[in-house]
Design a protein around this motif. Structure first.
Motif, PDB file in Angstrom:
ATOM      1  N   ASP A 142      19.330 -41.917 -12.626  1.00 60.10           N
ATOM      2  CA  ASP A 142      19.987 -42.641 -13.716  1.00 60.10           C
ATOM      3  C   ASP A 142      18.974 -43.091 -14.763  1.00 60.10           C
ATOM      4  N   LEU A 143      17.802 -43.541 -14.294  1.00 57.04           N
ATOM      5  CA  LEU A 143      16.774 -44.001 -15.222  1.00 57.04           C
ATOM      6  C   LEU A 143      16.284 -42.846 -16.098  1.00 57.04           C
ATOM      7  N   ALA A 144      16.096 -41.665 -15.488  1.00 56.56           N
ATOM      8  CA  ALA A 144      15.660 -40.506 -16.262  1.00 56.56           C
ATOM      9  C   ALA A 144      16.703 -40.125 -17.301  1.00 56.56           C
ATOM     10  N   LEU A 145      17.986 -40.192 -16.911  1.00 55.40           N
ATOM     11  CA  LEU A 145      19.062 -39.879 -17.860  1.00 55.40           C
ATOM     12  C   LEU A 145      19.076 -40.885 -19.008  1.00 55.40           C
ATOM     13  N   GLU A 146      19.022 -42.174 -18.652  1.00 56.38           N
ATOM     14  CA  GLU A 146      19.172 -43.219 -19.656  1.00 56.38           C
ATOM     15  C   GLU A 146      17.966 -43.329 -20.575  1.00 56.38           C
ATOM     16  N   MET A 147      16.773 -43.113 -20.044  1.00 57.59           N
ATOM     17  CA  MET A 147      15.558 -43.322 -20.818  1.00 57.59           C
ATOM     18  C   MET A 147      15.086 -42.073 -21.560  1.00 57.59           C
ATOM     19  N   HIS A 148      15.514 -40.893 -21.135  1.00 55.73           N
ATOM     20  CA  HIS A 148      14.979 -39.668 -21.738  1.00 55.73           C
ATOM     21  C   HIS A 148      16.073 -38.701 -22.199  1.00 55.73           C
ATOM     22  N   ALA A 149      16.920 -38.265 -21.267  1.00 57.89           N
ATOM     23  CA  ALA A 149      17.878 -37.207 -21.609  1.00 57.89           C
ATOM     24  C   ALA A 149      18.924 -37.684 -22.615  1.00 57.89           C
ATOM     25  N   ARG A 150      19.560 -38.817 -22.337  1.00 57.07           N
ATOM     26  CA  ARG A 150      20.636 -39.258 -23.225  1.00 57.07           C
ATOM     27  C   ARG A 150      20.143 -39.617 -24.631  1.00 57.07           C
ATOM     28  N   PRO A 151      19.009 -40.334 -24.783  1.00 56.64           N
ATOM     29  CA  PRO A 151      18.525 -40.584 -26.147  1.00 56.64           C
ATOM     30  C   PRO A 151      18.248 -39.306 -26.928  1.00 56.64           C
ATOM     31  N   ALA A 152      17.655 -38.292 -26.268  1.00 51.27           N
ATOM     32  CA  ALA A 152      17.351 -37.038 -26.961  1.00 51.27           C
ATOM     33  C   ALA A 152      18.626 -36.331 -27.391  1.00 51.27           C
ATOM     34  N   VAL A 153      19.615 -36.303 -26.499  1.00 52.53           N
ATOM     35  CA  VAL A 153      20.892 -35.649 -26.824  1.00 52.53           C
ATOM     36  C   VAL A 153      21.600 -36.391 -27.954  1.00 52.53           C
TER      37      VAL A 153
END
Length: 411
Positions: A142-153
């Protein structure tokens, strides 16, 4: 008799494992705390959970035992031993690895030790370690999604970089349907660094009442994807966030958007609302009125020339005489021609308002009884408001580069 004892022990183990698993339904504590508490109750032992570095994260048990257990958890050789075997007894303590050998996520320490590794208590402790590992793996993902993937998308979507064919993939990363109803908020901050910090603290944004799905930074701005909510709720959330984050200088929110493909338009709307923001809450794109989008999309030079054609005579009169014809006309339009309300806001007599309106019509060459002239005047006033807001924003950016930055609010 032996079979009966084994059946009784198995029933006891099953009941303990069920109790341990059921603790996940408790909404009042984190999974690690719930699991550690239940493990301590089931084994009648003190329980300490530490990070791979040895730093204690959760402790349940007698206070006088904590220090000794923390010393065991921080031993350098413990990590090496637990990579080779998942459970070990050390100096009267049982230590269990949380996670797999290739990716240790933590350590559970129990005091006193559990003795036989095949006993019921040891099996329950292994079950607890598995539950904690699942939670920590989930938190890491969840942290990887919230901190990296979702902001980039989100940033790519707001700049229209996602092709239509990949919108469902982007929606999957964000955890929403591709055609979901959304809004986009823009928080303009004093520096790019403060915008970046705010985007990384999405829990603070949610805590202020914003239904945030994802956040990313874009220069001085923090862009936040929102679930749709009543505008009054957004204004309350805006006031709360301004109070909590003093670096925020303007808040603009788009209108409701029908799916991810409209986020590019949503970014322009949120920027336009932020450009005009001079409130203590949040400015919504709906606040710009019927001419807001048209005024925003016209080329600035052409817009200025057109505004000058309609309002130029009034502006010149105001400059020379120190009058307030443009302001009077804007207030007259906002109050739908109700002279008493205009007079009350300006603090003048109603006859003064009527005289100013007549002078406006003479200098501008328009007739406020003609609907076509009224439309041109209203659009000119909206364009003028947009241009002044954009100029104020540009001045604020220039001051920020020189060491200070104004609020960008229009007097």
């Amino acid at each position: 008799e032996q079979l009966g004892r084994q059946t009784e022990e198995l029933s006891r183990l099953t009941a303990m494992q069920l109790r341990l698993t059921q603790t996940l339904a408790d909404p009042d504590a984190t999974t690690l705390e719930r699991t550690a508490q239940t493990l301590a109750e089931l084994t009648a032992r003190s329980v300490l959970v530490s990070a791979p570095s040895g730093h204690a994260v959760v402790y349940v048990g007698r206070p006088e035992e904590r220090k000794a257990m923390a010393v065991v958890a921080s031993r350098r050789e413990l990590a090496r031993i637990l990579r080779q075997q998942p459970m070990v007894n050390i100096d009267g303590h049982t230590c269990l690895r949380v996670g797999v050998a290739e990716m240790p996520l933590g350590v559970i320490v129990l005091r006193p030790d559990l003795g036989d590794e095949s006993g019921t208590a040891s099996l329950v402790a292994s079950h607890a370690a598995a539950l904690m590992a699942a939670e920590l793996y989930s938190e890491r993902a969840d942290l990887a999604l919230e901190m990296h993937a979702r902001p980039a998308v989100l940033l790519a979507l707001t700049y229209g970089l996602y092709p239509q064919a990949l919108l469902r993939e982007a929606a999957g990363v964000l955890g929403i349907p591709a055609d979901a109803q959304l809004r986009l908020a823009l928080f303009r901050c004093s520096t790019p660094e403060s915008a970046h910090r705010l985007s990384r603290r999405i829990s603070n944004i949610r805590g202020a009442g914003w239904p945030a799905i994802a956040a990313t930074s874009d220069g001085h701005d923090t862009l936040v994807l929102l679930d749709p909510v009543d505008p009054s709720g957004l204004r309350r959330a805006g006031a709360e966030l301004r109070h909590a984050v003093l670096e925020i200088q303007a808040i603009g929110v788009s209108s409701a958007l029908n799916g991810l493909e409209w986020l590019g338009s949503g970014r322009h709307q949120a920027q336009a609302a932020a450009d005009l923001d001079c409130a203590a809450t949040a400015s919504l794109f709906e606040d710009l009125g019927v001419f807001g989008e048209l005024a925003r999309d016209l080329p600035p030079a052409r817009t200025e020339a057109w505004v000058e054609k309609i309002l130029g005579g009034l502006r010149a009169y105001d400059r020379v005489r120190g009058a307030r014809l443009v302001d009077t006309l804007a207030i007259f339009v906002r109050h739908h021609g109700r002279v008493k309300l205009v007079a009350a806001e300006l603090g003048v007599h109603s006859n003064t308002v009527l005289q100013r309106v007549r002078r406006c019509a003479e200098l501008g060459g328009f007739d406020l009884r003609d609907f076509r002239d009224v439309a041109r005047v209203v659009l000119a006033l909206e364009c003028d408001r947009m241009l002044r807001a954009q100029a104020a924003g540009a001045d604020a950016s220039g001051e920020a580069e020189g060491g200070t930055r104004s609020s960008g609010a229009i007097e």
